[in-house]
Design a protein around this motif. Structure first.
Motif, PDB file in Angstrom:
ATOM      1  N   MET A  24       3.555  11.173  -9.882  1.00  0.00           N
ATOM      2  CA  MET A  24       2.899  12.357  -9.336  1.00  0.00           C
ATOM      3  C   MET A  24       1.391  12.136  -9.236  1.00  0.00           C
ATOM      4  N   GLY A  25       0.823  11.433 -10.216  1.00  0.00           N
ATOM      5  CA  GLY A  25      -0.608  11.163 -10.213  1.00  0.00           C
ATOM      6  C   GLY A  25      -1.043  10.274  -9.072  1.00  0.00           C
ATOM      7  N   ASP A  26      -0.127   9.493  -8.536  1.00  0.00           N
ATOM      8  CA  ASP A  26      -0.464   8.568  -7.458  1.00  0.00           C
ATOM      9  C   ASP A  26      -0.788   9.281  -6.148  1.00  0.00           C
ATOM     10  N   ILE A  27      -0.464  10.564  -6.053  1.00  0.00           N
ATOM     11  CA  ILE A  27      -0.782  11.298  -4.822  1.00  0.00           C
ATOM     12  C   ILE A  27      -2.214  11.821  -4.830  1.00  0.00           C
ATOM     13  N   LEU A  28      -2.912  11.663  -5.947  1.00  0.00           N
ATOM     14  CA  LEU A  28      -4.289  12.131  -6.035  1.00  0.00           C
ATOM     15  C   LEU A  28      -5.190  11.237  -5.192  1.00  0.00           C
ATOM     16  N   PRO A  29      -6.110  11.821  -4.433  1.00  0.00           N
ATOM     17  CA  PRO A  29      -6.942  11.027  -3.525  1.00  0.00           C
ATOM     18  C   PRO A  29      -7.872  10.066  -4.256  1.00  0.00           C
ATOM     19  N   GLY A  30      -7.924   8.834  -3.757  1.00  0.00           N
ATOM     20  CA  GLY A  30      -8.869   7.853  -4.267  1.00  0.00           C
ATOM     21  C   GLY A  30      -8.440   7.084  -5.492  1.00  0.00           C
ATOM     22  N   VAL A  31      -7.322   7.449  -6.110  1.00  0.00           N
ATOM     23  CA  VAL A  31      -6.874   6.780  -7.331  1.00  0.00           C
ATOM     24  C   VAL A  31      -5.463   6.251  -7.104  1.00  0.00           C
ATOM     25  N   THR A  32      -5.249   4.989  -7.467  1.00  0.00           N
ATOM     26  CA  THR A  32      -3.911   4.402  -7.383  1.00  0.00           C
ATOM     27  C   THR A  32      -3.347   4.335  -8.788  1.00  0.00           C
ATOM     28  N   VAL A  33      -2.202   4.985  -8.991  1.00  0.00           N
ATOM     29  CA  VAL A  33      -1.558   5.036 -10.299  1.00  0.00           C
ATOM     30  C   VAL A  33      -0.232   4.298 -10.212  1.00  0.00           C
TER      31      VAL A  33
END
Length: 120
Positions: free
Chosen positions: A92-101
């Protein structure tokens, strides 16, 4: 509790997270990031997570302040854990802009470090 680990990469903060994250943990991470990366240099996070308890409300609020302050500095976030709910949270965190999780199982520590060190 957060414990800083030796990092294999100069642009990466390595941390072990166990138990219940607190306000003090968030402040410690923020201070470390400030010393290492100032307010403008990008960095990665390598986090080994075990037996994570729910954070305190104070810890959540302080963590959100740190995240908001450093958001434009985050690059990659490798989450190493065998706990299933953490794997879902990482996706879910990988959908945050600018950050690859990306999530890795505990036995994939070397793979996580290789991924972090690989150019985006």
């Amino acid at each position: 509790m957060f414990r800083l680990l030796p990092s294999r990469d100069e642009q990466t903060i390595a941390v072990e997270i166990k138990g219940k994250p607190t306000k003090e943990d968030a402040e410690k991470m923020n201070q470390f990031a400030e010393v290492q990366f100032n307010d403008d240099q990008p960095f990665n996070i390598y986090a080994e997570i075990e037996q994570l308890d729910r954070p305190t409300l104070e810890g959540i609020m302080e963590g959100m302040k740190v995240d908001a302050k450093r958001w434009n500095q985050f690059n990659k976030f490798a989450v190493v854990s065998d706990e299933n709910w953490i794997s879902v949270s990482a996706k879910m965190g990988d959908i945050l802009p600018g950050v690859t999780v990306k999530h890795f199982n505990k036995e994939e520590q070397d793979k996580a470090w290789n991924w972090i060190q690989k150019s985006a």
